[in-house]
Motif scaffolding. Structure first.
Motif, PDB file in Angstrom:
ATOM      1  N   ASP A   1       0.809  -1.224   0.000  1.00 42.57           N
ATOM      2  CA  ASP A   1       0.000   0.000   0.000  1.00 42.57           C
ATOM      3  C   ASP A   1       0.838   1.267   0.000  1.00 42.57           C
ATOM      4  OD1 ASP A   1      -2.255  -1.564   0.057  1.00 42.57           O
ATOM      5  OD2 ASP A   1      -2.476  -1.470   2.243  1.00 42.57           O
ATOM      6  N   ASP A   2       2.170   1.116   0.070  1.00 44.28           N
ATOM      7  CA  ASP A   2       3.044   2.282   0.190  1.00 44.28           C
ATOM      8  C   ASP A   2       3.248   2.928  -1.178  1.00 44.28           C
ATOM      9  OD1 ASP A   2       4.857   4.195   0.873  1.00 44.28           O
ATOM     10  OD2 ASP A   2       6.482   2.822   1.365  1.00 44.28           O
ATOM     11  N   ALA A   3       2.462   3.938  -1.458  1.00 48.67           N
ATOM     12  CA  ALA A   3       2.551   4.599  -2.763  1.00 48.67           C
ATOM     13  C   ALA A   3       3.838   5.392  -2.919  1.00 48.67           C
ATOM     14  CB  ALA A   3       1.344   5.523  -2.959  1.00 48.67           C
ATOM     15  N   ASP A   4       4.435   5.821  -1.798  1.00 47.76           N
ATOM     16  CA  ASP A   4       5.640   6.649  -1.868  1.00 47.76           C
ATOM     17  C   ASP A   4       6.921   5.822  -1.944  1.00 47.76           C
ATOM     18  OD1 ASP A   4       4.089   8.962  -1.699  1.00 47.76           O
ATOM     19  OD2 ASP A   4       4.085   8.884   0.502  1.00 47.76           O
ATOM     20  N   GLY A   5       6.842   4.570  -1.529  1.00 52.55           N
ATOM     21  CA  GLY A   5       8.045   3.743  -1.525  1.00 52.55           C
ATOM     22  C   GLY A   5       8.169   2.923  -2.795  1.00 52.55           C
ATOM     23  N   ASP A   6       9.341   2.331  -3.013  1.00 53.41           N
ATOM     24  CA  ASP A   6       9.548   1.511  -4.210  1.00 53.41           C
ATOM     25  C   ASP A   6      10.150   0.167  -3.826  1.00 53.41           C
ATOM     26  OD1 ASP A   6      12.012   2.349  -3.421  1.00 53.41           O
ATOM     27  OD2 ASP A   6      12.620   3.193  -5.351  1.00 53.41           O
ATOM     28  N   LEU A   7       9.775  -0.337  -2.640  1.00 55.86           N
ATOM     29  CA  LEU A   7      10.288  -1.620  -2.170  1.00 55.86           C
ATOM     30  C   LEU A   7       9.467  -2.759  -2.760  1.00 55.86           C
ATOM     31  CD1 LEU A   7      12.165  -3.258  -0.267  1.00 55.86           C
ATOM     32  CD2 LEU A   7      10.361  -3.080   1.459  1.00 55.86           C
ATOM     33  N   THR A   8      10.138  -3.679  -3.436  1.00 56.47           N
ATOM     34  CA  THR A   8       9.509  -4.894  -3.943  1.00 56.47           C
ATOM     35  C   THR A   8       9.844  -6.033  -2.997  1.00 56.47           C
ATOM     36  OG1 THR A   8       9.673  -4.165  -6.240  1.00 56.47           O
ATOM     37  CG2 THR A   8       9.424  -6.528  -5.847  1.00 56.47           C
ATOM     38  N   ILE A   9       8.825  -6.706  -2.496  1.00 56.56           N
ATOM     39  CA  ILE A   9       9.039  -7.872  -1.639  1.00 56.56           C
ATOM     40  C   ILE A   9       8.795  -9.111  -2.486  1.00 56.56           C
ATOM     41  CG2 ILE A   9       8.343  -9.117   0.434  1.00 56.56           C
ATOM     42  CD1 ILE A   9       7.473  -6.488   1.662  1.00 56.56           C
ATOM     43  N   VAL A  10       9.866  -9.844  -2.774  1.00 52.25           N
ATOM     44  CA  VAL A  10       9.786 -11.059  -3.575  1.00 52.25           C
ATOM     45  C   VAL A  10       9.393 -12.217  -2.668  1.00 52.25           C
ATOM     46  CG1 VAL A  10      11.072 -12.644  -5.064  1.00 52.25           C
ATOM     47  CG2 VAL A  10      11.549 -10.180  -5.155  1.00 52.25           C
ATOM     48  N   GLN A  11       8.259 -12.836  -2.961  1.00 51.73           N
ATOM     49  CA  GLN A  11       7.792 -13.965  -2.160  1.00 51.73           C
ATOM     50  C   GLN A  11       8.407 -15.264  -2.689  1.00 51.73           C
ATOM     51  OE1 GLN A  11       6.133 -13.878   0.635  1.00 51.73           O
ATOM     52  NE2 GLN A  11       5.741 -11.660   0.603  1.00 51.73           N
ATOM     53  N   THR A  12       9.206 -15.904  -1.842  1.00 47.71           N
ATOM     54  CA  THR A  12       9.900 -17.135  -2.205  1.00 47.71           C
ATOM     55  C   THR A  12       9.061 -18.339  -1.800  1.00 47.71           C
ATOM     56  OG1 THR A  12      11.091 -17.407  -0.110  1.00 47.71           O
ATOM     57  CG2 THR A  12      12.044 -15.893  -1.717  1.00 47.71           C
ATOM     58  N   ARG A  13       9.590 -19.519  -2.020  1.00 43.72           N
ATOM     59  CA  ARG A  13       8.911 -20.755  -1.637  1.00 43.72           C
ATOM     60  C   ARG A  13       9.538 -21.419  -0.419  1.00 43.72           C
ATOM     61  NH1 ARG A  13       3.808 -20.852  -3.195  1.00 43.72           N
ATOM     62  NH2 ARG A  13       3.518 -20.708  -5.467  1.00 43.72           N
ATOM     63  N   HIS A  14      10.588 -20.823   0.120  1.00 41.12           N
ATOM     64  CA  HIS A  14      11.252 -21.395   1.296  1.00 41.12           C
ATOM     65  C   HIS A  14      12.057 -20.291   1.967  1.00 41.12           C
ATOM     66  CE1 HIS A  14      13.737 -24.085   3.778  1.00 41.12           C
ATOM     67  NE2 HIS A  14      12.886 -25.052   3.484  1.00 41.12           N
ATOM     68  N   GLU A  15      12.078 -20.317   3.305  1.00 41.69           N
ATOM     69  CA  GLU A  15      12.788 -19.265   4.035  1.00 41.69           C
ATOM     70  C   GLU A  15      14.291 -19.303   3.790  1.00 41.69           C
ATOM     71  OE1 GLU A  15       9.018 -20.196   6.350  1.00 41.69           O
ATOM     72  OE2 GLU A  15      10.639 -21.390   5.438  1.00 41.69           O
ATOM     73  N   GLN A  16      14.859 -20.503   3.662  1.00 41.97           N
ATOM     74  CA  GLN A  16      16.293 -20.571   3.378  1.00 41.97           C
ATOM     75  C   GLN A  16      16.599 -19.896   2.053  1.00 41.97           C
ATOM     76  OE1 GLN A  16      19.386 -23.366   4.571  1.00 41.97           O
ATOM     77  NE2 GLN A  16      18.883 -24.459   2.692  1.00 41.97           N
ATOM     78  N   SER A  17      15.712 -20.076   1.082  1.00 44.40           N
ATOM     79  CA  SER A  17      15.904 -19.443  -0.213  1.00 44.40           C
ATOM     80  C   SER A  17      15.845 -17.932  -0.108  1.00 44.40           C
ATOM     81  CB  SER A  17      14.849 -19.942  -1.201  1.00 44.40           C
ATOM     82  OG  SER A  17      14.962 -21.330  -1.420  1.00 44.40           O
ATOM     83  N   ALA A  18      14.984 -17.408   0.779  1.00 41.13           N
ATOM     84  CA  ALA A  18      14.886 -15.953   0.942  1.00 41.13           C
ATOM     85  C   ALA A  18      16.225 -15.376   1.386  1.00 41.13           C
ATOM     86  CB  ALA A  18      13.792 -15.608   1.943  1.00 41.13           C
ATOM     87  N   VAL A  19      16.881 -16.034   2.340  1.00 38.98           N
ATOM     88  CA  VAL A  19      18.189 -15.558   2.792  1.00 38.98           C
ATOM     89  C   VAL A  19      19.239 -15.745   1.699  1.00 38.98           C
ATOM     90  CG1 VAL A  19      20.038 -15.914   4.488  1.00 38.98           C
ATOM     91  CG2 VAL A  19      17.649 -15.938   5.230  1.00 38.98           C
ATOM     92  N   ALA A  20      19.187 -16.879   1.003  1.00 35.74           N
ATOM     93  CA  ALA A  20      20.148 -17.119  -0.083  1.00 35.74           C
ATOM     94  C   ALA A  20      19.977 -16.093  -1.202  1.00 35.74           C
ATOM     95  CB  ALA A  20      19.984 -18.534  -0.631  1.00 35.74           C
ATOM     96  N   MET A  21      18.736 -15.737  -1.515  1.00 34.42           N
ATOM     97  CA  MET A  21      18.514 -14.727  -2.561  1.00 34.42           C
ATOM     98  C   MET A  21      19.047 -13.369  -2.127  1.00 34.42           C
ATOM     99  SD  MET A  21      14.720 -15.710  -3.986  1.00 34.42           S
ATOM    100  CE  MET A  21      14.328 -17.420  -4.376  1.00 34.42           C
ATOM    101  N   ALA A  22      18.840 -13.013  -0.863  1.00 38.60           N
ATOM    102  CA  ALA A  22      19.409 -11.761  -0.359  1.00 38.60           C
ATOM    103  C   ALA A  22      20.927 -11.787  -0.444  1.00 38.60           C
ATOM    104  CB  ALA A  22      18.948 -11.529   1.082  1.00 38.60           C
ATOM    105  N   ASP A  23      21.517 -12.956  -0.209  1.00 31.65           N
ATOM    106  CA  ASP A  23      22.967 -13.125  -0.311  1.00 31.65           C
ATOM    107  C   ASP A  23      23.424 -12.942  -1.756  1.00 31.65           C
ATOM    108  OD1 ASP A  23      25.616 -13.803   0.000  1.00 31.65           O
ATOM    109  OD2 ASP A  23      25.246 -15.838   0.717  1.00 31.65           O
ATOM    110  N   GLY A  24      22.750 -13.616  -2.700  1.00 31.54           N
ATOM    111  CA  GLY A  24      23.110 -13.461  -4.108  1.00 31.54           C
ATOM    112  C   GLY A  24      22.933 -12.040  -4.597  1.00 31.54           C
ATOM    113  N   TYR A  25      21.899 -11.373  -4.105  1.00 32.17           N
ATOM    114  CA  TYR A  25      21.624  -9.985  -4.485  1.00 32.17           C
ATOM    115  C   TYR A  25      22.789  -9.078  -4.120  1.00 32.17           C
ATOM    116  CZ  TYR A  25      18.907  -5.608  -4.740  1.00 32.17           C
ATOM    117  OH  TYR A  25      18.444  -4.354  -5.051  1.00 32.17           O
ATOM    118  N   THR A  26      23.290  -9.203  -2.900  1.00 30.18           N
ATOM    119  CA  THR A  26      24.348  -8.293  -2.443  1.00 30.18           C
ATOM    120  C   THR A  26      25.724  -8.673  -2.982  1.00 30.18           C
ATOM    121  OG1 THR A  26      25.234  -7.166  -0.480  1.00 30.18           O
ATOM    122  CG2 THR A  26      24.888  -9.531  -0.293  1.00 30.18           C
ATOM    123  N   ARG A  27      25.887  -9.911  -3.440  1.00 29.28           N
ATOM    124  CA  ARG A  27      27.195 -10.308  -3.989  1.00 29.28           C
ATOM    125  C   ARG A  27      27.492  -9.646  -5.327  1.00 29.28           C
ATOM    126  NH1 ARG A  27      29.322 -16.210  -2.211  1.00 29.28           N
ATOM    127  NH2 ARG A  27      27.995 -16.558  -0.399  1.00 29.28           N
TER     128      ARG A  27
END
Length: 582
Positions: A53-79
């Motif tokens: 609902d945040d019209a002023d922000g531009d944060l995309t929350i990617v919904q994964t299929r597993h919590e471990q994958s969420a952390v791994a994706m954040a890791d790949g993103y910052t690498r």
């Protein structure tokens, strides 16, 4: 995004306050975080809805299929992107799922922020049986863990977390009770009084000068040791990040040193005439020989893990000086003669100056046209012969053909396992941040989610993920995440119908290797079911038939189920193959 609560002020109007979720979103926006990864849980529902609902922000929350994958994706993103990777994780079993990915990020030093929920403060039990020793678990995995106990510590905890992340001290975990996330915090401008969203100091080599006394000691060690072979400068990812190429080249000229790199940094100074390649268990034989034979080694910005040192074998006879900006990286895996906290460029410059003050100049002592020619000799081609299997493709031919067909502009991610040797030998990369090998915790199965995170960090640029059939099945469900995000992802499954590394080791021992043989399903059909494009590859001719699909960024993910001959093994696993690296 403000919430009106019913408490009236003395002036008769409503007090405008923020919930914890709203404040967190504002802080992420202020820090320029544009992507976060999560698997929706009950504690995060209001946060996710507030983000949508945040019209002023531009944060995309990617919904994964597993919590471990969420952390791994954040890791790949910052690498692959100079930005913080963010994972939003629920309580109890949700955070418990992340142990392997979080430890991988910790061992790598990835700038990942994990926001984890916990039960409301007034709850002493968990009605859904989600309670466990969550704080002890997290404390065992990371160095920087901030526990929000009340509203007053909410913003300061995140301010400190971002301070650590900007100092390259990730990963960082912040734990927040559910009721603080959903409840009102109070003053609306609390986080604006902190350093959140402000310009941070530039952590360059100038700010990371080594201790002068230790530089002096390093020079004395060089003078004292019997330097009969060329000294070696081993450059890691820290040297690349510090843009230390010019300083290292100048120092190498003074010492007539040979420059080698870690595998992650193998493109660094690749054109230098005295740079034979990268070192380690899968390293270039010539580079390994130079490092093993050297009397003096200066290590700049490398962790010296067991893969880089080949279980310590490559440094056992040298005087070694280890330099890194992070104290925890020094002597983490093995003892050295001298460890120094400092930037790679700053140390190279300071060491060069100290040697000059001592009138030490070995120019002309080791470098020669003959040495440069020897160091530049191409590696011996792997010409081992194996009996042909008409239903399987030789992985050497497969990877060589793929290298010529895949887009030139690409990010390459390789999962851990026997296949890694083929990828390293035959798939070219042109820049350090275009290659990821998440071997930091020795786990298989993280390649695909880390690749998905990298794809979110490099919009439009194709990401090629190489994994084995066993590793792919550990995160197969995330193919759905890639499809939903329309990512230009190419997944190459090097499918030997086995747990490859274990099979290759077991087949040369007494007893049966049968337990390591596991038939894989039809991955091409599975990929089509997920909405991706699937191909079965049994020959290089099968690749040639789809060359147009492989030569450009795909509109949707592509999965190649490559049926490779399990009898063909990488040289490092072949006891009959002679190699200077072992």
């Amino acid at each position: 995004m403000w919430t009106q609560y019913g408490s009236q002020s003395a002036l008769g109007g409503y007090q405008l306050t923020m919930t914890g979720n709203e404040s967190l979103l504002e802080m992420l926006n202020a820090e320029g975080v544009s992507t976060a990864f999560s698997l929706l849980s009950e504690e995060l529902m209001n946060l996710t809805m507030a983000g949508a609902d945040d019209a002023d922000g531009d944060l995309t929350i990617v919904q994964t299929r597993h919590e471990q994958s969420a952390v791994a994706m954040a890791d790949g993103y910052t690498r692959v992107r100079d930005d913080v990777g963010v994972a939003l994780i629920g309580r109890g079993p949700a955070i418990a799922q992340t142990g392997t990915a979080l430890t991988t990020a910790y061992n790598h030093g990835s700038n990942v922020l994990v926001v984890v929920a916990t039960r409301p403060r007034q709850s002493f039990t968990d009605e859904l049986n989600k309670g466990f020793r969550q704080e002890s678990f997290i404390e065992s995995l990371v160095d920087h863990f901030y526990v929000v106990r009340d509203e007053a510590t909410f913003v300061p905890s995140f301010a400190e977390a971002f301070r650590k992340l900007h100092a390259d001290s990730g990963p960082v975990v912040v734990q927040v009770p559910w009721d603080i996330l959903d409840g009102e915090l109070g003053e609306d401008d609390t986080w604006r009084d902190t350093t959140i969203g402000t310009e941070r100091p530039d952590h360059t080599s100038a700010a990371l000068q080594p201790d002068r006394r230790k530089v002096n000691r390093a020079a004395s060690l060089y003078e004292e040791c019997s330097v009969s072979n060329p000294p070696v400068i081993l450059a890691g990812a820290g040297a690349v990040k510090d843009d230390a190429g010019e300083a290292i080249s100048a120092l190498a000229e003074r010492l007539n040193a040979i420059i080698v790199t870690t595998m992650q940094s193998r493109t660094f100074l690749a054109d230098h005439p005295y740079m034979p390649g990268f070192v380690g268990g899968l390293g270039d034989p010539t580079a390994n020989a130079c490092l093993r034979d050297s009397n003096f080694v200066l290590v700049l910005g490398a962790s010296l893990n067991d893969h880089t040192t080949d279980q310590g074998e490559l440094l056992k006879d040298s005087v070694t000086v280890h330099v890194d900006v992070e104290p925890a990286h020094l002597e983490r895996y093995d003892r050295v003669d001298l460890s120094i906290v400092g930037g790679a460029a700053a140390m190279a410059e300071a060491f060069d100056a100290e040697l000059a003050d001592r009138d030490i100049d070995d120019a002309g002592r080791f470098w020669s046209d003959e040495l440069a020619a020897r160091l530049s000799e191409p590696e011996q081609v792997d010409s081992r012969e194996f009996s042909a299997n008409p239903r399987r493709v030789d992985p050497r031919a497969l990877l060589s053909e793929l290298d010529s067909l895949l887009p030139e502009e690409r990010v390459v991610v390789t999962d851990t396992g026997h296949l890694t040797g083929w990828v390293i030998d035959r798939i070219a990369v042109t820049a350090t941040d275009e290659f990821i090998w998440p071997m930091d915790f020795g786990s298989i199965g993280l390649g695909q989610p880390i690749g998905i995170g990298a794809a979110h960090a490099t919009p439009g640029k194709p990401v090629v993920v190489f994994c084995g059939d066993g590793g792919f099945q550990m995160s197969l469900q995330e193919l759905n995440t890639a499809v939903r995000s329309d990512l230009p992802l190419i997944v190459v499954i090097v499918n030997d119908d086995a747990l490859g590394a274990e099979y290759q080791r077991m087949r040369h021992r007494d007893g049966s290797a049968e337990p390591a043989l596991v038939d894989a399903p039809d991955f091409a059909t599975i990929a089509e079911g997920f909405g991706a494009t699937g191909y079965t590859i049994r020959s290089t001719e099968d690749l040639a038939a789809i060359d147009e699909d492989l030569s450009r960024a795909p509109a949707r993910p592509i999965v190649l189920d490559c049926k490779v001959d399990q009898r063909v093994q990488i040289p490092a696993f072949d006891p009959d193959h002679e190699s200077d690296s072992h």
